[in-house]
Write a protein that holds these residues in place. Structure first.
Motif, short mmCIF file in Angstrom:
data_model
loop_
_atom_site.label_atom_id
_atom_site.label_comp_id
_atom_site.label_asym_id
_atom_site.label_seq_id
_atom_site.Cartn_x
_atom_site.Cartn_y
_atom_site.Cartn_z
N PHE A 87 28.89 -52.61 53.37
CA PHE A 87 30.07 -52.80 54.17
C PHE A 87 29.78 -52.46 55.63
O PHE A 87 28.93 -51.63 55.94
CB PHE A 87 31.21 -51.92 53.65
CG PHE A 87 31.57 -52.17 52.22
CD1 PHE A 87 32.44 -53.18 51.88
CD2 PHE A 87 31.00 -51.41 51.21
CE1 PHE A 87 32.77 -53.41 50.55
CE2 PHE A 87 31.31 -51.64 49.88
CZ PHE A 87 32.20 -52.65 49.55
N VAL A 88 30.54 -53.08 56.52
CA VAL A 88 30.46 -52.72 57.92
C VAL A 88 31.05 -51.32 58.08
O VAL A 88 32.18 -51.07 57.63
CB VAL A 88 31.25 -53.72 58.79
CG1 VAL A 88 31.25 -53.29 60.24
CG2 VAL A 88 30.65 -55.11 58.66
N PRO A 89 30.34 -50.39 58.67
CA PRO A 89 30.91 -49.04 58.86
C PRO A 89 32.10 -49.09 59.80
O PRO A 89 32.25 -50.03 60.59
CB PRO A 89 29.73 -48.25 59.45
CG PRO A 89 28.85 -49.28 60.07
CD PRO A 89 28.98 -50.51 59.23
N TYR A 90 32.94 -48.10 59.72
CA TYR A 90 34.17 -48.12 60.48
C TYR A 90 34.15 -47.17 61.68
O TYR A 90 33.39 -46.22 61.75
CB TYR A 90 35.36 -47.76 59.58
CG TYR A 90 35.34 -46.34 59.05
CD1 TYR A 90 35.81 -45.27 59.81
CD2 TYR A 90 34.83 -46.05 57.78
CE1 TYR A 90 35.80 -43.98 59.32
CE2 TYR A 90 34.80 -44.76 57.28
CZ TYR A 90 35.29 -43.71 58.07
OH TYR A 90 35.25 -42.43 57.59
N VAL A 123 33.72 -41.65 63.68
CA VAL A 123 32.87 -42.51 62.87
C VAL A 123 32.22 -41.62 61.81
O VAL A 123 32.18 -40.40 61.95
CB VAL A 123 31.77 -43.22 63.70
CG1 VAL A 123 32.37 -44.09 64.78
CG2 VAL A 123 30.79 -42.21 64.30
N LYS A 124 31.73 -42.26 60.76
CA LYS A 124 30.97 -41.52 59.74
C LYS A 124 29.54 -42.04 59.77
O LYS A 124 29.29 -43.20 59.44
CB LYS A 124 31.58 -41.71 58.35
CG LYS A 124 30.84 -40.90 57.27
CD LYS A 124 31.48 -41.11 55.90
CE LYS A 124 32.80 -40.37 55.81
NZ LYS A 124 33.36 -40.44 54.42
N ASP A 170 33.44 -57.53 52.70
CA ASP A 170 32.16 -57.49 52.01
C ASP A 170 30.98 -57.89 52.87
O ASP A 170 29.92 -58.22 52.36
CB ASP A 170 32.21 -58.41 50.79
CG ASP A 170 33.31 -57.98 49.84
OD1 ASP A 170 33.90 -58.87 49.21
OD2 ASP A 170 33.55 -56.78 49.73
N ILE A 171 31.13 -57.84 54.18
CA ILE A 171 30.07 -58.27 55.07
C ILE A 171 29.10 -57.12 55.33
O ILE A 171 29.52 -56.03 55.72
CB ILE A 171 30.65 -58.78 56.39
CG1 ILE A 171 31.49 -60.02 56.11
CG2 ILE A 171 29.58 -59.08 57.41
CD1 ILE A 171 32.30 -60.49 57.28
N PRO A 172 27.82 -57.32 55.12
CA PRO A 172 26.86 -56.23 55.30
C PRO A 172 26.59 -55.96 56.77
O PRO A 172 26.65 -56.87 57.60
CB PRO A 172 25.60 -56.74 54.60
CG PRO A 172 25.71 -58.22 54.70
CD PRO A 172 27.18 -58.53 54.59
N PRO A 173 26.27 -54.70 57.13
CA PRO A 173 25.92 -54.38 58.49
C PRO A 173 24.50 -54.81 58.80
O PRO A 173 23.73 -55.09 57.88
CB PRO A 173 26.04 -52.85 58.52
CG PRO A 173 25.70 -52.45 57.12
CD PRO A 173 26.25 -53.54 56.24
N PRO A 174 24.12 -54.86 60.08
CA PRO A 174 22.73 -55.15 60.42
C PRO A 174 21.79 -54.12 59.81
O PRO A 174 22.19 -52.99 59.51
CB PRO A 174 22.72 -55.06 61.95
CG PRO A 174 24.15 -55.31 62.35
CD PRO A 174 24.96 -54.71 61.25
#
Length: 221
Positions: A13-16, A28-29, A193-197
């Motif tokens: 997941f894209v972090p928030y 942020v986490k 559901d989009i993965p981060p870089p």
């Protein structure tokens, strides 16, 4: 024959990045961390071209549920049931600052909120973005948070983030935005559901040299 399942999840997941309106602080986490870290007055590129609006529900201990509007001109119906969905937004941001206590930059983050004070700030920012796109085609706005403004309400004091439009950068310099947009949309109409870089270089930005606003802006140039 065993089932082809595991207890671990393969989804990424894209972090928030989140804003606590009651405290007037961004958090942020970091990857692998259990606690959130405060980010003071972040400088961020906002992908305003793909901001989403809709109904959001935040449950304790889990990610938000999202029902997106079909378009900017059409509002989705409020979801029925006992869950208290609220109007809100989601926009992708990219930051160059190093997260305190780590060697990693803020990078690509999902920023969403249903807080009225945050929505008010975003509406002003979006109006600036729309006004500026004519003279800045193919570019992305970069905003810095200059502080917070206390707002008295029915439930006490909340804090509205104050953002200043610092510059426009070529979209090619924040390539993570386009990589994110290319990903398939989930069944719920969101981008959950989009993965981060895979690493810092994937953000299409040079390594951050320092934490000052000037250095963060220089990294976008």
């Amino acid at each position: 024959m065993p089932l082809n399942l595991s207890v671990s999840s393969d989804a990424e997941f894209v972090p928030y990045m989140k804003y606590n309106a009651k405290a007037g602080r961004f958090y942020v986490k970091p990857e692998g961390a259990t606690e959130e870290v405060e980010i003071i007055n972040p400088t961020l590129a906002f992908d305003m071209a793909y901001v989403r609006t809709g109904w959001l529900y935040y449950a304790e201990g889990s990610g938000p549920e999202k029902i997106w509007d079909p378009s900017s001109a059409q509002m989705a119906p409020k979801p029925p049931g006992p869950k208290k969905f609220k109007r809100g937004f989601e926009v992708m941001v990219i930051g160059n600052a190093v997260v305190p206590g780590t060697n990693a930059r803020i990078g690509l983050r999902e920023f969403s909120s249903t807080a009225g004070n945050v929505i008010a700030a975003l509406l002003r920012m979006y109006a600036e973005y729309e006004a500026g796109t004519r003279t800045n085609p193919g570019k992305v706005p970069v905003y810095s948070c200059t502080g917070v403004k206390p707002i008295n309400g029915m439930y006490g004091v909340n804090y509205e983030p104050q953002f200043k439009l610092e510059m426009w950068v070529d979209r090619a310099k924040v390539s993570a935005f386009d990589e994110h947009v290319k990903q398939p949309v989930s069944n719920g109409g969101g981008l959950d559901d989009i993965p981060p870089p895979g690493g810092p270089d994937d953000f299409g930005l040079p390594p951050s040299r320092a934490g000052s606003m000037k250095d963060q802006l220089d990294d976008f140039r």
